[in-house]
Design a protein around this motif. Sequence first.
Motif, mmCIF file in Angstrom:
data_model
loop_
_atom_site.group_PDB
_atom_site.id
_atom_site.type_symbol
_atom_site.label_atom_id
_atom_site.label_comp_id
_atom_site.label_asym_id
_atom_site.label_seq_id
_atom_site.Cartn_x
_atom_site.Cartn_y
_atom_site.Cartn_z
ATOM 1 N N LEU A 24 0.839 -1.194 0.000
ATOM 2 C CA LEU A 24 0.000 0.000 0.000
ATOM 3 C C LEU A 24 0.871 1.239 0.000
ATOM 4 C CD1 LEU A 24 -2.738 -0.927 2.652
ATOM 5 C CD2 LEU A 24 -2.671 -1.466 0.211
ATOM 6 N N SER A 25 0.366 2.285 -0.645
ATOM 7 C CA SER A 25 1.042 3.579 -0.641
ATOM 8 C C SER A 25 0.070 4.653 -0.161
ATOM 9 C CB SER A 25 1.528 3.950 -2.043
ATOM 10 O OG SER A 25 2.473 3.033 -2.520
ATOM 11 N N CYS A 26 0.604 5.647 0.508
ATOM 12 C CA CYS A 26 -0.200 6.766 0.991
ATOM 13 C C CYS A 26 0.584 8.037 0.727
ATOM 14 C CB CYS A 26 -0.481 6.597 2.474
ATOM 15 S SG CYS A 26 -1.343 7.993 3.228
ATOM 16 N N ALA A 27 0.061 8.888 -0.148
ATOM 17 C CA ALA A 27 0.763 10.103 -0.538
ATOM 18 C C ALA A 27 -0.026 11.333 -0.117
ATOM 19 C CB ALA A 27 0.990 10.113 -2.046
ATOM 20 N N ALA A 28 0.644 12.221 0.602
ATOM 21 C CA ALA A 28 0.032 13.483 1.021
ATOM 22 C C ALA A 28 0.486 14.594 0.090
ATOM 23 C CB ALA A 28 0.431 13.806 2.451
ATOM 24 N N SER A 29 -0.462 15.432 -0.317
ATOM 25 C CA SER A 29 -0.117 16.538 -1.204
ATOM 26 C C SER A 29 -0.981 17.756 -0.878
ATOM 27 C CB SER A 29 -0.316 16.132 -2.664
ATOM 28 O OG SER A 29 -1.678 15.840 -2.915
ATOM 29 N N GLY A 30 -0.518 18.908 -1.338
ATOM 30 C CA GLY A 30 -1.253 20.141 -1.084
ATOM 31 C C GLY A 30 -0.396 21.140 -0.337
ATOM 32 N N SER A 31 -1.069 22.053 0.349
ATOM 33 C CA SER A 31 -0.379 23.132 1.053
ATOM 34 C C SER A 31 0.094 22.647 2.426
ATOM 35 C CB SER A 31 -1.297 24.340 1.203
ATOM 36 O OG SER A 31 -2.502 23.954 1.821
ATOM 37 N N ILE A 32 1.148 21.847 2.399
ATOM 38 C CA ILE A 32 1.649 21.173 3.597
ATOM 39 C C ILE A 32 2.876 21.868 4.148
ATOM 40 C CG2 ILE A 32 2.667 19.043 4.471
ATOM 41 C CD1 ILE A 32 0.984 17.554 2.356
ATOM 42 N N LEU A 33 2.857 22.106 5.450
ATOM 43 C CA LEU A 33 4.054 22.599 6.128
ATOM 44 C C LEU A 33 4.859 21.415 6.672
ATOM 45 C CD1 LEU A 33 5.785 24.912 7.210
ATOM 46 C CD2 LEU A 33 4.337 24.937 9.264
ATOM 47 N N SER A 34 4.171 20.532 7.373
ATOM 48 C CA SER A 34 4.847 19.362 7.941
ATOM 49 C C SER A 34 3.894 18.170 7.977
ATOM 50 C CB SER A 34 5.316 19.650 9.373
ATOM 51 O OG SER A 34 6.282 20.675 9.411
ATOM 52 N N VAL A 35 4.479 16.984 7.820
ATOM 53 C CA VAL A 35 3.741 15.728 8.007
ATOM 54 C C VAL A 35 4.369 15.001 9.176
ATOM 55 C CG1 VAL A 35 2.979 13.567 6.988
ATOM 56 C CG2 VAL A 35 3.193 15.614 5.554
ATOM 57 N N TYR A 36 3.616 14.685 10.161
ATOM 58 C CA TYR A 36 4.119 14.018 11.359
ATOM 59 C C TYR A 36 3.891 12.518 11.233
ATOM 60 C CZ TYR A 36 4.297 18.852 12.893
ATOM 61 O OH TYR A 36 4.571 20.208 12.971
ATOM 62 N N ASP A 37 3.200 11.886 12.169
ATOM 63 C CA ASP A 37 2.967 10.445 12.071
ATOM 64 C C ASP A 37 2.139 10.107 10.836
ATOM 65 O OD1 ASP A 37 2.515 9.621 15.636
ATOM 66 O OD2 ASP A 37 4.202 10.462 14.501
ATOM 67 N N MET A 38 2.487 8.972 10.206
ATOM 68 C CA MET A 38 1.696 8.417 9.106
ATOM 69 C C MET A 38 1.438 6.952 9.411
ATOM 70 S SD MET A 38 3.446 10.083 5.684
ATOM 71 C CE MET A 38 1.995 9.837 4.650
ATOM 72 N N GLY A 39 0.299 6.468 8.975
ATOM 73 C CA GLY A 39 0.020 5.065 9.257
ATOM 74 C C GLY A 39 -1.244 4.570 8.593
ATOM 75 N N TRP A 40 -1.562 3.325 8.925
ATOM 76 C CA TRP A 40 -2.784 2.706 8.397
ATOM 77 C C TRP A 40 -3.619 2.126 9.532
ATOM 78 C CZ3 TRP A 40 1.357 3.013 5.162
ATOM 79 C CH2 TRP A 40 1.100 3.340 3.831
ATOM 80 N N TYR A 41 -4.902 2.236 9.346
ATOM 81 C CA TYR A 41 -5.893 1.575 10.177
ATOM 82 C C TYR A 41 -6.709 0.684 9.257
ATOM 83 C CZ TYR A 41 -4.889 4.952 13.889
ATOM 84 O OH TYR A 41 -4.264 5.697 14.858
ATOM 85 N N ARG A 42 -7.364 -0.308 9.837
ATOM 86 C CA ARG A 42 -8.221 -1.160 9.013
ATOM 87 C C ARG A 42 -9.537 -1.451 9.721
ATOM 88 N NH1 ARG A 42 -4.653 -6.790 9.196
ATOM 89 N NH2 ARG A 42 -5.094 -7.338 11.373
ATOM 90 N N GLN A 43 -10.532 -1.685 8.889
ATOM 91 C CA GLN A 43 -11.867 -2.025 9.395
ATOM 92 C C GLN A 43 -12.295 -3.316 8.734
ATOM 93 O OE1 GLN A 43 -14.663 1.174 9.068
ATOM 94 N NE2 GLN A 43 -16.223 0.123 10.249
ATOM 95 N N ALA A 44 -12.392 -4.360 9.530
ATOM 96 C CA ALA A 44 -12.737 -5.683 9.017
ATOM 97 C C ALA A 44 -14.241 -5.785 8.785
ATOM 98 C CB ALA A 44 -12.278 -6.744 9.999
ATOM 99 N N PRO A 45 -14.658 -6.718 7.930
ATOM 100 C CA PRO A 45 -16.087 -6.891 7.670
ATOM 101 C C PRO A 45 -16.854 -7.177 8.956
ATOM 102 C CG PRO A 45 -14.784 -8.137 6.101
ATOM 103 C CD PRO A 45 -13.822 -7.626 7.122
ATOM 104 N N GLY A 46 -17.965 -6.506 9.129
ATOM 105 C CA GLY A 46 -18.799 -6.727 10.301
ATOM 106 C C GLY A 46 -18.342 -6.016 11.552
#
Length: 122
Positions: free
Chosen positions: A20-42
Amino acid sequence: QVQLVNSGGGLVQPGGSLRLSCAASGSILSVYDMGWYRQAPGKQQRELVAVITSGGSTRYADSVKGRFTISRDNAKNTAFLQMNSLKPEDTAVYYCNAQIRQLGAPERYDSWGQGTQVTVSS
């Protein structure tokens, strides 16, 4: 405005891999923590999968330790989640998250990308 684009999900057999890839773009000064969460079926709640700080420190859910690896490219404001030895119980919608401070803003805030489906099935 800030965008968080999450990509790389799909269908894979048990034991397979996805990235998986996660790209942040736009008027950004700083990006701190990055990560993934998931939601399983049900399930109603999202659970933390992995997070990486801007300094490279990582934290994983016990269920994915040793199988998933999170990394990031700070120059590109992009994080990656390498998922190996996938199991059917990894099936979920995966959401990218980042703590971002926008240009001109006094504080950071949580930004979420769109969910991407990961299905592990034979």
